[in-house]
Write a protein that holds these residues in place. Structure first.
Motif, PDB file in Angstrom:
ATOM      1  N   LYS A  26      -1.097  79.546  89.409  1.00 51.65           N
ATOM      2  CA  LYS A  26      -0.144  78.376  89.342  1.00 51.65           C
ATOM      3  C   LYS A  26      -0.547  77.235  90.208  1.00 51.65           C
ATOM      4  O   LYS A  26      -0.586  76.072  90.002  1.00 51.65           O
ATOM      5  CB  LYS A  26       1.183  78.849  89.566  1.00 51.65           C
ATOM      6  CG  LYS A  26       1.568  79.549  88.137  1.00 51.65           C
ATOM      7  CD  LYS A  26       3.227  79.953  88.382  1.00 51.65           C
ATOM      8  CE  LYS A  26       3.617  80.758  86.961  1.00 51.65           C
ATOM      9  NZ  LYS A  26       4.900  81.263  87.352  1.00 51.65           N
ATOM     10  N   THR A  27      -0.620  77.813  91.637  1.00 55.21           N
ATOM     11  CA  THR A  27      -0.966  76.863  92.707  1.00 55.21           C
ATOM     12  C   THR A  27      -2.234  76.084  92.335  1.00 55.21           C
ATOM     13  O   THR A  27      -2.440  74.937  92.484  1.00 55.21           O
ATOM     14  CB  THR A  27      -1.125  77.659  94.058  1.00 55.21           C
ATOM     15  OG1 THR A  27       0.118  78.331  94.269  1.00 55.21           O
ATOM     16  CG2 THR A  27      -1.322  76.572  95.071  1.00 55.21           C
ATOM     17  N   ASP A  28      -3.195  76.886  91.719  1.00 57.90           N
ATOM     18  CA  ASP A  28      -4.558  76.038  91.502  1.00 57.90           C
ATOM     19  C   ASP A  28      -4.460  75.001  90.456  1.00 57.90           C
ATOM     20  O   ASP A  28      -5.097  73.915  90.544  1.00 57.90           O
ATOM     21  CB  ASP A  28      -5.470  77.170  91.185  1.00 57.90           C
ATOM     22  CG  ASP A  28      -6.954  76.484  91.121  1.00 57.90           C
ATOM     23  OD1 ASP A  28      -7.352  76.165  92.206  1.00 57.90           O
ATOM     24  OD2 ASP A  28      -7.643  77.167  90.075  1.00 57.90           O
TER      25      ASP A  28
ATOM     26  N   ALA B 201      -1.693  73.475  89.740  1.00 58.29           N
ATOM     27  CA  ALA B 201      -1.046  72.496  90.307  1.00 58.29           C
ATOM     28  C   ALA B 201      -1.940  71.351  91.113  1.00 58.29           C
ATOM     29  O   ALA B 201      -1.993  70.193  91.266  1.00 58.29           O
ATOM     30  CB  ALA B 201       0.170  72.887  91.120  1.00 58.29           C
ATOM     31  N   TYR B 202      -2.768  72.161  91.988  1.00 56.85           N
ATOM     32  CA  TYR B 202      -3.793  71.365  92.941  1.00 56.85           C
ATOM     33  C   TYR B 202      -4.467  70.408  91.964  1.00 56.85           C
ATOM     34  O   TYR B 202      -5.107  69.444  92.353  1.00 56.85           O
ATOM     35  CB  TYR B 202      -4.451  72.404  93.711  1.00 56.85           C
ATOM     36  CG  TYR B 202      -5.708  71.847  94.376  1.00 56.85           C
ATOM     37  CD1 TYR B 202      -5.433  71.101  95.729  1.00 56.85           C
ATOM     38  CD2 TYR B 202      -6.898  71.970  94.124  1.00 56.85           C
ATOM     39  CE1 TYR B 202      -6.519  70.590  96.511  1.00 56.85           C
ATOM     40  CE2 TYR B 202      -7.844  71.324  94.470  1.00 56.85           C
ATOM     41  CZ  TYR B 202      -7.775  70.633  95.928  1.00 56.85           C
ATOM     42  OH  TYR B 202      -8.702  70.019  96.603  1.00 56.85           O
ATOM     43  N   ASN B 203      -5.135  71.253  91.073  1.00 59.59           N
ATOM     44  CA  ASN B 203      -6.171  70.471  90.013  1.00 59.59           C
ATOM     45  C   ASN B 203      -5.619  69.364  89.463  1.00 59.59           C
ATOM     46  O   ASN B 203      -6.100  68.201  89.253  1.00 59.59           O
ATOM     47  CB  ASN B 203      -6.697  71.404  89.051  1.00 59.59           C
ATOM     48  CG  ASN B 203      -7.536  72.450  89.627  1.00 59.59           C
ATOM     49  OD1 ASN B 203      -8.367  72.117  90.626  1.00 59.59           O
ATOM     50  ND2 ASN B 203      -7.926  73.577  88.804  1.00 59.59           N
ATOM     51  N   THR B 204      -4.207  69.529  88.981  1.00 61.12           N
ATOM     52  CA  THR B 204      -3.383  68.482  88.238  1.00 61.12           C
ATOM     53  C   THR B 204      -3.201  67.296  89.409  1.00 61.12           C
ATOM     54  O   THR B 204      -3.549  66.089  89.123  1.00 61.12           O
ATOM     55  CB  THR B 204      -2.269  68.878  87.602  1.00 61.12           C
ATOM     56  OG1 THR B 204      -2.442  70.139  86.980  1.00 61.12           O
ATOM     57  CG2 THR B 204      -1.393  67.721  87.141  1.00 61.12           C
ATOM     58  N   ALA B 205      -2.867  67.602  90.487  1.00 59.23           N
ATOM     59  CA  ALA B 205      -2.675  66.463  91.794  1.00 59.23           C
ATOM     60  C   ALA B 205      -4.117  65.995  91.927  1.00 59.23           C
ATOM     61  O   ALA B 205      -4.130  64.662  92.065  1.00 59.23           O
ATOM     62  CB  ALA B 205      -2.125  67.222  93.063  1.00 59.23           C
ATOM     63  N   MET B 206      -5.017  66.575  92.036  1.00 57.17           N
ATOM     64  CA  MET B 206      -6.229  65.953  92.216  1.00 57.17           C
ATOM     65  C   MET B 206      -6.745  64.958  90.974  1.00 57.17           C
ATOM     66  O   MET B 206      -7.319  64.033  91.083  1.00 57.17           O
ATOM     67  CB  MET B 206      -7.321  66.951  92.669  1.00 57.17           C
ATOM     68  CG  MET B 206      -7.349  67.787  93.832  1.00 57.17           C
ATOM     69  SD  MET B 206      -7.050  66.818  95.296  1.00 57.17           S
ATOM     70  CE  MET B 206      -8.817  65.994  95.241  1.00 57.17           C
ATOM     71  N   LYS B 207      -6.518  65.222  89.800  1.00 60.45           N
ATOM     72  CA  LYS B 207      -6.847  64.350  88.944  1.00 60.45           C
ATOM     73  C   LYS B 207      -6.041  63.302  88.869  1.00 60.45           C
ATOM     74  O   LYS B 207      -6.409  62.052  88.435  1.00 60.45           O
ATOM     75  CB  LYS B 207      -6.506  65.361  87.551  1.00 60.45           C
ATOM     76  CG  LYS B 207      -7.629  64.720  86.373  1.00 60.45           C
ATOM     77  CD  LYS B 207      -7.022  65.345  85.071  1.00 60.45           C
ATOM     78  CE  LYS B 207      -7.853  66.759  85.105  1.00 60.45           C
ATOM     79  NZ  LYS B 207      -7.789  67.611  83.924  1.00 60.45           N
ATOM     80  N   ASN B 208      -4.838  63.308  89.060  1.00 56.59           N
ATOM     81  CA  ASN B 208      -3.722  62.181  89.260  1.00 56.59           C
ATOM     82  C   ASN B 208      -4.159  61.279  90.467  1.00 56.59           C
ATOM     83  O   ASN B 208      -4.285  60.196  90.400  1.00 56.59           O
ATOM     84  CB  ASN B 208      -2.650  62.693  89.369  1.00 56.59           C
ATOM     85  CG  ASN B 208      -1.631  63.396  88.090  1.00 56.59           C
ATOM     86  OD1 ASN B 208      -2.244  63.043  87.050  1.00 56.59           O
ATOM     87  ND2 ASN B 208      -0.723  64.246  88.368  1.00 56.59           N
TER      88      ASN B 208
END
Length: 174
Positions: free
Chosen positions: A146-148, A150-157
Motif C-alpha cells: 500500500k505504501t509503495d 501511494a508513493y508511486n501515485t504521489a510521484m506520478k502526480n
C-alpha cells in the motif's frame, strides 16, 4: 455324510465368528466421535479454530487446553459454555491471543475434551509463534504494498504537476 456336515459346520461357524467380529469392530469404530480441525489467525489477535463433527452423533466440547513451557504445564482456555456440535456441523472456537500471549511459546497442539472425557488432539502444522510471525509478515507485506502504491501515485502526480507547471511557465514567457 456326518463327516461332510461336521466339516461344513466348522466352516459355517468360522464364517459366523469372523462376520460377528467384523460387525463388532465396525460398530465400535463408527460410534467413535470423528472431528476435524482447521485454524486461521484473524487480525493477529484471535486464533479461530473451526471444529467439524464428521460422526453421526452429536459431540459436546467441554474444555480446550494446551501444554506450554519447559515442563509442559497445562493451560485451560475458558469456554463461555459447553459447545454442542451436531452431526455434520462446524463451529468456531476463538482463542484471544493477547490473553494467552505469555503461554503460547512452544505450543504445537490443542486438546479438545468432550463430554465423554475423550481427548481430540489438534496438532498444528507449525508452532503458534511461527504462525504469528507469518501473519506479521503478511500484514507487513500488505502495508509495504500500500505504501509503495501511494508513493508511486504521489510521484506520478508530482511529475504531472511539474510538467503542467513547466508548460504554463513556457507559455507565460512567450
Amino acid at each position: 455324510m456326518k463327516e461332510l456336515v461336521a466339516e461344513y459346520g466348522f466352516y459355517v461357524a468360522l464364517y459366523a465368528a469372523l462376520l460377528s467380529s467384523y460387525i463388532f469392530i465396525d460398530q465400535k469404530f463408527s460410534a467413535r466421535a470423528k472431528i476435524t480441525f482447521i485454524h486461521r489467525i484473524l487480525d493477529g489477535k484471535i486464533l479461530r479454530t473451526t471444529v467439524t463433527n464428521l460422526s453421526s452423533k452429536p459431540i459436546t466440547i467441554l474444555e480446550v487446553r494446551y501444554f506450554y513451557g519447559k515442563y509442559n504445564s497445562q493451560r485451560n482456555i475458558p469456554l463461555k459454555t459447553s459447545m454442542l456440535i451436531d452431526s455434520g456441523v462446524a463451529i468456531d472456537i476463538d482463542i484471544e491471543l493477547e490473553k494467552e500471549a505469555d503461554y503460547l511459546d512452544g505450543v504445537s497442539e490443542f486438546e479438545f475434551i468432550s463430554s465423554i472425557n475423550q481427548k481430540h488432539i489438534y496438532k498444528l502444522p507449525r508452532l503458534i509463534i511461527d504462525e504469528l510471525k507469518i501473519e506479521f509478515l503478511k500484514v507487513a507485506a500488505e502495508s509495504f504494498a500500500k505504501t509503495d502504491m501511494a508513493y508511486n501515485t504521489a510521484m506520478k502526480n508530482l511529475k504531472n504537476n511539474l510538467e503542467s507547471t513547466e508548460k504554463y511557465v513556457i507559455k507565460k514567457n512567450e
